[in-house]
Design a protein around this motif. Structure first.
Motif, PDB file in Angstrom:
ATOM      1  N   UNK A  16      38.744  39.167  41.225  1.00 29.99           N
ATOM      2  CA  UNK A  16      37.872  40.241  40.748  1.00 29.99           C
ATOM      3  C   UNK A  16      37.596  40.139  39.252  1.00 29.99           C
ATOM      4  N   UNK A  17      38.374  39.306  38.540  1.00 33.73           N
ATOM      5  CA  UNK A  17      38.174  39.120  37.107  1.00 33.73           C
ATOM      6  C   UNK A  17      37.130  38.055  36.791  1.00 33.73           C
ATOM      7  N   UNK A  18      36.651  37.346  37.800  1.00 27.89           N
ATOM      8  CA  UNK A  18      35.700  36.253  37.581  1.00 27.89           C
ATOM      9  C   UNK A  18      34.472  36.694  36.777  1.00 27.89           C
ATOM     10  N   UNK A  19      33.899  37.893  37.020  1.00 32.07           N
ATOM     11  CA  UNK A  19      32.735  38.280  36.202  1.00 32.07           C
ATOM     12  C   UNK A  19      33.018  38.298  34.705  1.00 32.07           C
ATOM     13  N   UNK A  20      34.292  38.422  34.305  1.00 28.67           N
ATOM     14  CA  UNK A  20      34.614  38.430  32.880  1.00 28.67           C
ATOM     15  C   UNK A  20      34.458  37.055  32.247  1.00 28.67           C
ATOM     16  N   UNK A  21      34.497  35.998  33.060  1.00 29.18           N
ATOM     17  CA  UNK A  21      34.369  34.645  32.525  1.00 29.18           C
ATOM     18  C   UNK A  21      32.913  34.313  32.222  1.00 29.18           C
ATOM     19  N   UNK A  22      31.989  35.028  32.870  1.00 31.12           N
ATOM     20  CA  UNK A  22      30.560  34.734  32.685  1.00 31.12           C
ATOM     21  C   UNK A  22      30.106  34.966  31.241  1.00 31.12           C
ATOM     22  N   UNK A  23      30.418  36.108  30.606  1.00 35.68           N
ATOM     23  CA  UNK A  23      29.989  36.272  29.204  1.00 35.68           C
ATOM     24  C   UNK A  23      30.587  35.230  28.270  1.00 35.68           C
TER      25      UNK A  23
END
Length: 289
Positions: free
Chosen positions: A171-178
């Motif tokens: 669920x933390x994967x979206x944090x890697x995008x920025x």
């Protein structure tokens, strides 16, 4: 740019609105984010254009967002995983390991390559109409997010097919995008501004991307390197990004440690300096592009 607004000219008979004088400003400048927000519809239009142009008149269309990483992962799985017996990370099936790395790598490289050549590709528009130039590389870097989202669904499907557990850290994967976007856009802003004057950049970027595929732990684990090389190798900010990404994706992956500090420090620095360099350089784009 400095804007001065004055009253209507009383010497003319026709009614006039406020007069806006645009003057050059010296010194260090950054893109006007307030103006960019006011013209967010333009930014949205650029993003839609970049997505449409990418798949225009293509047979597979948006499926290329899936076919490209799957195809590359299959090739590396045969030659490296099956024939060369390159190990994956902590027992993860090599096809899943390679696919997850290729999805992240293609997201970064698409953001970088498309933002770096976006200014020259929009030369006709830049030379005729004024608008926030920063919107062009920003839109080019934002467009690949859709491809990443689609391809990541395939990564999750591969985990399920191979019977690998899916932990809450995913669920933390979206944090890697920025973080990846900041690295790619920052470098893309530097290259985009330089590309206007030095067309060699168009040849340098693909070469750097090819080399980066092998000097970044995408198709092999970081743990495979000797201990005496990891310190130097870890200076590559993408190493920390990928190790953090895999820690979020695979429950069996260990915390990568201090290597994650490199992209956390480098990404904002590259983005801020790239934005300042681009804003200063864009004043002369229309004259030389």
């Amino acid at each position: 740019m400095a804007t001065v607004t004055g009253p209507p000219n009383p010497t003319t008979s026709a009614p006039q609105g406020p007069v806006t004088i645009i003057e050059p400003v010296g010194g260090l400048m950054f893109p006007d984010l307030r103006e960019l927000w006011r013209r967010r519809d333009l930014l949205r239009l650029f993003v839609r254009r970049d997505i449409a142009v990418r798949y225009k008149q293509s047979i597979a269309g948006g499926l290329w967002a899936v076919l490209q990483p799957v195809g590359l992962a299959a090739v590396f799985s045969v030659f490296l995983g099956l024939l060369a017996k390159v190990p994956s990370q902590t027992g993860i099936p090599y096809p899943v390991f390679a696919l997850s790395g290729m999805v992240a790598w293609l997201f970064f490289t698409n953001c970088l390559s498309r933002s770096s050549d976006s200014t020259v590709a929009s030369s006709d528009l830049i030379s005729k109409v004024y608008f926030p130039r920063f919107a062009i590389p920003l839109a080019a870097a934002l467009a690949p997010i859709l491809d990443f989202a689609v391809a990541f669904v395939v990564v999750v499907g591969a985990l399920l097919v191979y019977g690998e557990p899916i932990g809450p850290r995913i669920l933390l994967i979206p944090l890697i995008v920025p973080l990846m976007l900041a690295l790619a856009l920052g470098a893309g802003l530097w290259l985009s501004a330089l590309y206007v004057r030095f067309r060699d950049i168009g040849l340098v970027v693909p070469f750097v991307i090819q080399v980066g595929l092998f000097i970044t732990p995408i198709i092999y684990p970081f743990s495979l390197l000797p201990d005496n090389l990891r310190l130097v190798y870890g200076l590559n900010p993408l190493v920390g990004v990928l190790e953090l990404y895999r820690w979020m994706l695979f429950p069996s992956a260990a915390w990568p440690g201090l290597v994650v500090l490199v992209p956390v420090i480098v990404a904002p620095l590259v983005l801020v300096t790239g934005a300042a360099f681009f804003e200063r350089s864009q004043r002369g784009f229309a004259d030389v592009i």
